[in-house]
Design a protein around this motif. Structure first.
Motif, PDB file in Angstrom:
ATOM      1  N   GLU A 134       7.468  -4.624  -9.497  1.00 14.01           N
ATOM      2  CA  GLU A 134       6.447  -3.695  -9.058  1.00 14.01           C
ATOM      3  C   GLU A 134       7.082  -2.608  -8.199  1.00 14.01           C
ATOM      4  O   GLU A 134       7.950  -2.880  -7.370  1.00 14.01           O
ATOM      5  CB  GLU A 134       5.344  -4.419  -8.281  1.00 14.01           C
ATOM      6  N   SER A 136       6.368   1.044  -5.820  1.00 18.84           N
ATOM      7  CA  SER A 136       5.481   2.006  -5.180  1.00 18.84           C
ATOM      8  C   SER A 136       6.002   3.388  -5.557  1.00 18.84           C
ATOM      9  O   SER A 136       7.202   3.659  -5.455  1.00 18.84           O
ATOM     10  CB  SER A 136       5.481   1.826  -3.662  1.00 18.84           C
ATOM     11  N   LYS A 141       0.867   2.472  -7.288  1.00 22.72           N
ATOM     12  CA  LYS A 141       1.561   1.207  -7.491  1.00 22.72           C
ATOM     13  C   LYS A 141       1.765   1.014  -8.992  1.00 22.72           C
ATOM     14  O   LYS A 141       0.823   1.172  -9.782  1.00 22.72           O
ATOM     15  CB  LYS A 141       0.745   0.037  -6.934  1.00 22.72           C
ATOM     16  N   SER A 143       3.156  -1.679 -11.859  1.00 24.20           N
ATOM     17  CA  SER A 143       3.592  -3.017 -12.243  1.00 24.20           C
ATOM     18  C   SER A 143       4.163  -2.936 -13.651  1.00 24.20           C
ATOM     19  O   SER A 143       3.412  -2.764 -14.619  1.00 24.20           O
ATOM     20  CB  SER A 143       2.435  -4.012 -12.202  1.00 24.20           C
ATOM     21  N   GLN A 234       8.809  -3.221  -4.858  1.00 21.76           N
ATOM     22  CA  GLN A 234       7.950  -4.136  -4.083  1.00 21.76           C
ATOM     23  C   GLN A 234       8.490  -5.568  -4.164  1.00 21.76           C
ATOM     24  O   GLN A 234       8.990  -5.994  -5.174  1.00 21.76           O
ATOM     25  CB  GLN A 234       6.520  -4.085  -4.636  1.00 21.76           C
TER      26      GLN A 234
END
Length: 234
Positions: A134, A136, A141, A143, A234
């Motif tokens: 994931e 940013s 965001k 995924s 992330q």
């Protein structure tokens, strides 16, 4: 050498060619289901999980584009390769936009087909094995595993190729990327028709980024691209 039987959905209305391809794939260790038309291919895919799909473009009872769209409604993961006698640029771009990963133009050698299949099967297996990744991206965001791009207001579901491209851009954010570099790493080869398809995908990504004006996917004419954004893992 394949370590596990890979299930192949082969849709080809020229049954003579279909059986030649099927026999060669079986000799190489694949498990193959041959379909004579697009409707049969859809019915087979609805009932069984396949590792890769080989689709002729021009078929009766639903063409290859229709079959690819139906497959993508159910799975963004399974690789799709078009087997096509068509060489028109519009057909190739349309194929990629319907969710295909690659195309191979008839007549082709079985060695070339096997090599291309192996690339996508290995990539698909690695993708399944990888842990969730994931990112940013500014206020968004992303995924990669779930193929989702989240903004404050909505969530976009990406195609596998969109996600592959965005992941590569994230990994090289704020650096100049040459066109051939992007093509080789995301599409596996540098090709004029793939280049046109890449431009279409870049345009689609820019539409997603409108939610955050600080994210800029810049085209550097004559060179390539630069993904200007604050990116974190992330």
């Amino acid at each position: 050498m394949l370590t596990k039987k890979v299930k192949v959905l082969l849709a080809e209305d020229d049954m003579s060619l279909g059986y030649v391809i099927k026999d060669n794939l079986q000799d190489a260790g694949y498990e193959v289901v041959l379909c004579p038309d697009g409707q049969t291919a859809i019915e087979k895919f609805d009932k069984t999980q396949y590792d890769i799909c080989l689709l002729d473009v021009m078929m009766p009872n639903k063409d290859g584009f229709t079959v690819a769209r139906r497959i993508r409604q159910q799975s963004d993961m399974v690789p799709i390769l078009f087997l096509t006698a068509k060489s028109m640029e519009e057909d190739k771009i349309k194929g990629f936009l319907t969710g295909a990963d690659d195309y191979i133009t008839k007549p082709f050698s079985m060695q070339e087909l096997l090599l291309r299949m192996d690339v996508f099967i290995r990539r698909s297996r690695k993708l399944h094995a990888d842990s969730v990744q994931e990112y940013s991206i500014g206020q968004m965001k992303f995924s990669y595993t779930d193929l989702k791009l989240h903004t404050a207001a909505e969530t976009f579901t990406l195609t596998q190729k969109e996600a592959d491209l965005l992941k590569f851009l994230c990994e090289h954010a704020n650096h100049i990327l040459k066109r051939d570099e992007v093509l080789l790493n995301v599409w596996g080869k540098d090709d004029y028709f793939l280049g046109r398809s890449m431009d279409v995908f870049m345009t689609k990504l820019r539409k997603y980024f409108k939610a955050d004006p600080n994210i800029i996917l810049e085209t550097i004419h004559g060179v390539g691209f630069r993904f200007n954004a604050e990116v974190g893992l992330q």
